[in-house]
Structure formats: C-alpha cells, structure tokens
Design a protein around this motif. Structure first.
Motif, PDB file in Angstrom:
ATOM      1  N   GLY A 131       0.793  -1.222   0.000  1.00  0.00           N
ATOM      2  CA  GLY A 131       0.000   0.000   0.000  1.00  0.00           C
ATOM      3  C   GLY A 131       0.822   1.267   0.000  1.00  0.00           C
ATOM      4  N   MET A 132       2.053   1.213  -0.508  1.00  0.00           N
ATOM      5  CA  MET A 132       2.892   2.411  -0.549  1.00  0.00           C
ATOM      6  C   MET A 132       3.496   2.641  -1.933  1.00  0.00           C
ATOM      7  SD  MET A 132       6.197   1.074   1.692  1.00  0.00           S
ATOM      8  CE  MET A 132       5.281   0.504   3.113  1.00  0.00           C
ATOM      9  N   GLN A 133       2.860   2.097  -2.975  1.00  0.00           N
ATOM     10  CA  GLN A 133       3.407   2.222  -4.317  1.00  0.00           C
ATOM     11  C   GLN A 133       3.384   3.653  -4.832  1.00  0.00           C
ATOM     12  OE1 GLN A 133       1.466   0.116  -7.717  1.00  0.00           O
ATOM     13  NE2 GLN A 133       3.387  -1.031  -7.827  1.00  0.00           N
ATOM     14  N   GLU A 134       2.557   4.506  -4.236  1.00  0.00           N
ATOM     15  CA  GLU A 134       2.505   5.904  -4.674  1.00  0.00           C
ATOM     16  C   GLU A 134       3.809   6.648  -4.394  1.00  0.00           C
ATOM     17  OE1 GLU A 134       1.055   5.842  -0.425  1.00  0.00           O
ATOM     18  OE2 GLU A 134       0.705   4.644  -2.247  1.00  0.00           O
ATOM     19  N   ARG A 135       4.659   6.071  -3.569  1.00  0.00           N
ATOM     20  CA  ARG A 135       5.941   6.712  -3.269  1.00  0.00           C
ATOM     21  C   ARG A 135       7.020   6.342  -4.287  1.00  0.00           C
ATOM     22  NH1 ARG A 135       3.489   9.572  -0.465  1.00  0.00           N
ATOM     23  NH2 ARG A 135       4.625  10.970  -1.851  1.00  0.00           N
ATOM     24  N   VAL A 158       6.566   4.168  15.297  1.00  0.00           N
ATOM     25  CA  VAL A 158       5.321   4.818  14.874  1.00  0.00           C
ATOM     26  C   VAL A 158       5.104   4.424  13.419  1.00  0.00           C
ATOM     27  CG1 VAL A 158       4.020   6.954  14.742  1.00  0.00           C
ATOM     28  CG2 VAL A 158       5.905   6.758  16.340  1.00  0.00           C
ATOM     29  N   PHE A 159       3.906   3.974  13.093  1.00  0.00           N
ATOM     30  CA  PHE A 159       3.642   3.425  11.769  1.00  0.00           C
ATOM     31  C   PHE A 159       2.353   4.001  11.192  1.00  0.00           C
ATOM     32  CE2 PHE A 159       5.518   0.350  14.650  1.00  0.00           C
ATOM     33  CZ  PHE A 159       6.662  -0.040  13.978  1.00  0.00           C
ATOM     34  N   ARG A 160       2.276   3.978   9.877  1.00  0.00           N
ATOM     35  CA  ARG A 160       0.979   4.205   9.252  1.00  0.00           C
ATOM     36  C   ARG A 160       0.100   3.003   9.564  1.00  0.00           C
ATOM     37  NH1 ARG A 160       1.443   3.822   3.871  1.00  0.00           N
ATOM     38  NH2 ARG A 160      -0.691   4.508   3.590  1.00  0.00           N
ATOM     39  N   GLU A 161      -1.123   3.270   9.995  1.00  0.00           N
ATOM     40  CA  GLU A 161      -1.987   2.170  10.404  1.00  0.00           C
ATOM     41  C   GLU A 161      -2.266   1.220   9.239  1.00  0.00           C
ATOM     42  OE1 GLU A 161      -6.133   1.383  12.866  1.00  0.00           O
ATOM     43  OE2 GLU A 161      -5.443   3.426  12.483  1.00  0.00           O
ATOM     44  N   GLY A 162      -2.432   1.771   8.034  1.00  0.00           N
ATOM     45  CA  GLY A 162      -2.662   0.909   6.881  1.00  0.00           C
ATOM     46  C   GLY A 162      -1.494  -0.020   6.611  1.00  0.00           C
ATOM     47  N   THR A 163      -0.271   0.461   6.777  1.00  0.00           N
ATOM     48  CA  THR A 163       0.907  -0.378   6.585  1.00  0.00           C
ATOM     49  C   THR A 163       0.925  -1.502   7.615  1.00  0.00           C
ATOM     50  OG1 THR A 163       2.158   1.507   5.729  1.00  0.00           O
ATOM     51  CG2 THR A 163       3.418  -0.386   6.480  1.00  0.00           C
ATOM     52  N   ALA A 164       0.639  -1.168   8.879  1.00  0.00           N
ATOM     53  CA  ALA A 164       0.628  -2.184   9.929  1.00  0.00           C
ATOM     54  C   ALA A 164      -0.433  -3.247   9.654  1.00  0.00           C
ATOM     55  CB  ALA A 164       0.386  -1.525  11.282  1.00  0.00           C
ATOM     56  N   ARG A 165      -1.587  -2.831   9.140  1.00  0.00           N
ATOM     57  CA  ARG A 165      -2.645  -3.793   8.830  1.00  0.00           C
ATOM     58  C   ARG A 165      -2.212  -4.755   7.726  1.00  0.00           C
ATOM     59  NH1 ARG A 165      -7.559  -2.991  10.948  1.00  0.00           N
ATOM     60  NH2 ARG A 165      -8.047  -0.971  11.904  1.00  0.00           N
ATOM     61  N   ARG A 166      -1.576  -4.223   6.703  1.00  0.00           N
ATOM     62  CA  ARG A 166      -1.155  -5.094   5.607  1.00  0.00           C
ATOM     63  C   ARG A 166      -0.088  -6.082   6.073  1.00  0.00           C
ATOM     64  NH1 ARG A 166      -2.717  -0.328   3.112  1.00  0.00           N
ATOM     65  NH2 ARG A 166      -3.993  -0.618   1.240  1.00  0.00           N
ATOM     66  N   VAL A 167       0.841  -5.624   6.885  1.00  0.00           N
ATOM     67  CA  VAL A 167       1.862  -6.527   7.427  1.00  0.00           C
ATOM     68  C   VAL A 167       1.203  -7.610   8.272  1.00  0.00           C
ATOM     69  CG1 VAL A 167       3.798  -6.673   9.050  1.00  0.00           C
ATOM     70  CG2 VAL A 167       3.755  -4.870   7.330  1.00  0.00           C
ATOM     71  N   ALA A 168       0.247  -7.230   9.106  1.00  0.00           N
ATOM     72  CA  ALA A 168      -0.445  -8.207   9.952  1.00  0.00           C
ATOM     73  C   ALA A 168      -1.172  -9.252   9.105  1.00  0.00           C
ATOM     74  CB  ALA A 168      -1.435  -7.493  10.875  1.00  0.00           C
ATOM     75  N   GLU A 169      -1.782  -8.809   8.004  1.00  0.00           N
ATOM     76  CA  GLU A 169      -2.501  -9.749   7.144  1.00  0.00           C
ATOM     77  C   GLU A 169      -1.535 -10.701   6.440  1.00  0.00           C
ATOM     78  OE1 GLU A 169      -6.116 -11.270   5.606  1.00  0.00           O
ATOM     79  OE2 GLU A 169      -5.637  -9.932   7.272  1.00  0.00           O
ATOM     80  N   LEU A 170      -0.422 -10.185   5.930  1.00  0.00           N
ATOM     81  CA  LEU A 170       0.569 -11.046   5.284  1.00  0.00           C
ATOM     82  C   LEU A 170       1.172 -12.029   6.279  1.00  0.00           C
ATOM     83  CD1 LEU A 170       2.429  -8.415   3.058  1.00  0.00           C
ATOM     84  CD2 LEU A 170       0.750 -10.113   2.305  1.00  0.00           C
ATOM     85  N   HIS A 171       1.308 -11.600   7.524  1.00  0.00           N
ATOM     86  CA  HIS A 171       1.809 -12.491   8.575  1.00  0.00           C
ATOM     87  C   HIS A 171       0.790 -13.573   8.888  1.00  0.00           C
ATOM     88  CE1 HIS A 171       3.346 -13.853  12.459  1.00  0.00           C
ATOM     89  NE2 HIS A 171       2.146 -13.583  12.965  1.00  0.00           N
ATOM     90  N   ARG A 172      -0.460 -13.159   9.060  1.00  0.00           N
ATOM     91  CA  ARG A 172      -1.499 -14.120   9.446  1.00  0.00           C
ATOM     92  C   ARG A 172      -1.707 -15.182   8.374  1.00  0.00           C
ATOM     93  NH1 ARG A 172      -6.838 -14.893   8.757  1.00  0.00           N
ATOM     94  NH2 ARG A 172      -7.068 -13.084   7.398  1.00  0.00           N
TER      95      ARG A 172
END
Length: 426
Positions: free
Chosen positions: A193-197, A358-372
């Motif tokens: 979710g960070m491809q815009e960068r 400190v993280f972007r919440e969307g980034t943390a969610r995606r990491v959590a999903e890939l982990h799960r």
C-alpha cells in the motif's frame, strides 16, 4: 437499658483494606517489570543479529527518580521483538481500533503507535494509481525517440525521450537480478500500500529491429546493451531535490554515538512539514528492511566508519518532489540482490527498523494480514504476473528468497506488536 458497645475492628479487616488500596500501585509496578523483562529479538532464521544498539540511557529517558516523563522511546527506538502473547493481543487491538476515537486529536500519534489520521491526510499523494497506470500503458506502447547519457545513474543507463513526449530512465543492470529486484520491489510496494511513493516502472525488451527501439538503433550500438536484454523504464520526474535524513536518523547517528530519539515534546512541537516527512520515513525504513535494500540510508550508515559527516549529506536514492512527497528511487538492490548479501547489511538494516515505533496504520494492517496468512510471496507473485507483461523473462523469487521475504514480514509484525505492548504500559 444500656446499649451493648460495638466491638472495635480487629487487625485482619484493616490489613485487608490496606492491601486493597495498594493493588493499583502494585499492578503498575508489575506491568513495568514485565515490559522491562521482554526477551531480546531474534532475527529471521539464518540471519545475524544487529550489532548496533541505538537508544538513550535510562537516565536520559527519565526512568530514574520519580516517574519520569514519557518520551518517544516507545515510538521511535524500542529494540525488541514481541512474544506470541503480544502478537495475539496486538492483532485483537488492531482489529478494534476503527471503533476507538483518538484520545487527543492534537497529537500526531494515536493509540500509542500510529500516526494520526489528520497527519496522514496531509501526506502528498505521490503517484496516484490511475495516473501511474495511464503512464505505464502509454510507455509500453510508445517508441523510443532518443537516448541520452546522464541523469539516470550508472553510465550504462540512458535517459529516453518517448514518442508521446514523456521521458523515462532506462536502466540496464550489471546483471539481470538488479532489474528483477527493481521490478519486484515496485510491486511489493503495491502489496504494502505504498506504491505511490515509487515512480511508475515497466519492463522492456531491447530489440534493435523491433518497433519500440527502431528509431534509436544507432544509439543502441553505442550503448553496448545486449540484444534481448530486459531493461526497466522508470518515469522521469522533474524538479526533484536531495533529502537529508531527519532526526533520529540524521546527524545524531554519528559514528560511535547512540541514536537520540525525539522526546514527546519535540514531536508535538515539530512543524507539520517535518511530521509529514517522518510519516513517509517510517514507511521507507520498513520497506527497505523487507526488501533488504542496502543502497539507501543503510549505505550512508555503512560509510560512517570513514566519513563521520555522511549523515549530514543527501540520502542515496531518495528525492523530494516539489509538494514535499518523498520519492523512493532506484530500488534495484532490493529483494534478489539484497537477499544475497544479508550477512553484510542486516547489521545496519535491522537496527534501523527497530528505531521506528510509529507506523501508518494501513501499513501495519497489511503486514499483519501477510503475517497471518503467510502469503507475502504469493501476493507479490499474483500482483507481479497480473501487472507486468514481461515478468516471465526475469522470473520470480526462488523458494529460498520467498521464505526470506515471509520471515522478514513476520519479524516486522513482531516488532510492531512489541511497540504496541510497550506503548500500553508506559
């Protein structure tokens, strides 16, 4: 008739009342002791632990004496992975955060470890998905009108002017894995979710007699590019400027010195432009850890051993757009090439990750999903095959590289869980 005198309370009920009154204080002490006893992190399997220890001394953090004041030790410099219990509790808290309003709308941080929504809304949009898709479609269909030296890094690269009037950097790798790393890093950024960068990037096949390259056939002869080689076309962006790493990763990270995290007061008092940049840096450091990219801030840190002022200079392969958005450039060291050199570069990449809490919440969610789901490589493969027509020319990650990617996702997830646990008790 005399009333019977009420007996005075005995010692046992009084003792019970005293213990009941002391329970909140005892509970706080136990929580703090438990947090202080969390185990040291373990690196992903088969990789060396980080050899740097960045953080303030207990006295500098205000932990000696009466209580001390909360600092960003838990936000920007918590050096450990979490236990399995922390991961489970953290996932439950993350799932419930949508229904919890922020405690302090003026604070740049919500719920201890997430950048505030108001702050994230101020981050420049970067390369919007629709805009990137339109450029990629046009670049793949366009003919290369001219090739020029300079402006795109290595001497083997060229600045191309396309028939639609746009320009692109054409990168010819020293070996194919660099172009493969560039392409895979670009699409992993999409998964996260960070491809815009990252500027839009497409693969192209060098064919001197093909339609796309026919106008520059003579230039190709002078380039010494191999016929049939796969190169990357990256959109050229005007008016980019250099970026110097901010605190706590900038000048404070001098050779032989510990990282000095920002205090809570300093973070709250920073101007919005600096806070917006820190939001983007938190994504950048997480991204570079996952891809094991050593050719950005890590290369600057490595150079500290002979150049103590290197952190005051521009960060490699990172530029700033006129609107303040960071542009993550030239990611060919990521994944494939970076994974071959983990033993050399992870002693720098891993402490950098730990310096961020400190993280972007969307980034943390995606990491959590890939982990799960344990689906990091599968998600990357699916996106890469769907969006890059020439993906088969370079192939995908090996089985071992796919395992390393998942291991690094898991490590980031544990780190986020640990940050959350620390923030809950301090």
């Amino acid at each position: 008739m005399k009333r019977a005198r009420r007996a005075a309370p005995g010692p046992l009920p009084l003792l019970g009342l005293l213990l009941l009154g002391a329970l909140p204080g005892l509970w706080t002490v136990l929580l703090r002791r438990e947090a202080a006893a969390l185990p040291e992190p373990r690196s992903p399997a088969g990789q060396p632990p980080g050899r740097w220890s960045w953080g303030r001394s207990p006295a500098a953090r205000g932990e000696s004496g009466g209580g001390g004041q909360k600092t960003l030790r838990t936000l920007l410099a918590v050096p450990a992975a979490a236990t399995d219990r922390e991961e489970r509790d953290g996932d439950e808290r993350l799932a419930a955060t949508d229904s919890q309003p922020p405690a302090d709308t003026a604070s740049p941080v919500e719920r201890g470890i997430f950048w505030s929504r108001e702050l994230e809304e101020q981050v420049p949009p970067g390369f919007a998905a629709e805009e990137a898709a339109a450029w990629l479609s046009a670049a793949r269909a366009a003919r290369v009108a001219s090739l020029e030296r300079g402006g795109c890094g290595r001497s083997s690269n060229r600045l191309a002017r396309l028939s639609d009037g746009s320009r692109a950097c054409v990168r010819y790798g020293i070996n194919p894995e660099q172009i493969q790393g560039e392409a895979l890093s670009y699409h992993l950024a999409g998964v996260l979710g960070m491809q815009e960068r990252l500027p839009p990037m497409a693969l192209a096949l060098v064919e001197a007699r093909g339609r796309q390259w026919e106008p520059v056939r003579e230039e190709l002869r002078g380039s010494h590019w191999a016929e049939g080689a796969v190169v990357s076309l990256t959109r050229w962006v005007d008016n980019l400027t250099a970026v110097v790493a901010p605190a706590p990763w900038g000048a404070e990270a001098g050779a032989g010195r510990r990282l000095q995290p920002l205090s809570a007061e300093e973070l709250v008092g920073l101007p919005p432009s600096q806070l917006v940049e820190l939001v983007q840096w938190s994504d950048l450091i997480l991204f570079d850890y996952l891809t094991a990219n050593f050719d950005r801030l890590v290369s600057n840190l490595f150079s500290l051993q002979w150049d103590p002022r290197v952190m005051r200079r521009a960060t490699s392969n990172l530029l700033r757009a006129p609107d303040g958005g960071l542009v993550f450039m030239d990611n060919e060291a990521g994944l494939v090439h970076g994974y071959r050199l983990l033993a050399m570069w992870d002693p720098y990449n891993e402490p950098l990750l730990r310096s961020v809490c400190v993280f972007r919440e969307g980034t943390a969610r995606r990491v959590a999903e890939l982990h799960r789901r344990r689906s990091a490589a599968a998600e990357l493969r699916r996106r890469y095959r769907a969006r890059e027509p020439l993906w088969a020319r370079l192939g995908f990650l090996s089985e071992r590289q796919a395992e390393l990617l998942q291991a690094r996702v898991d490590f980031v997830h544990r780190h986020i869980a640990h940050c959350r646990a620390q923030a809950a008790v301090l």
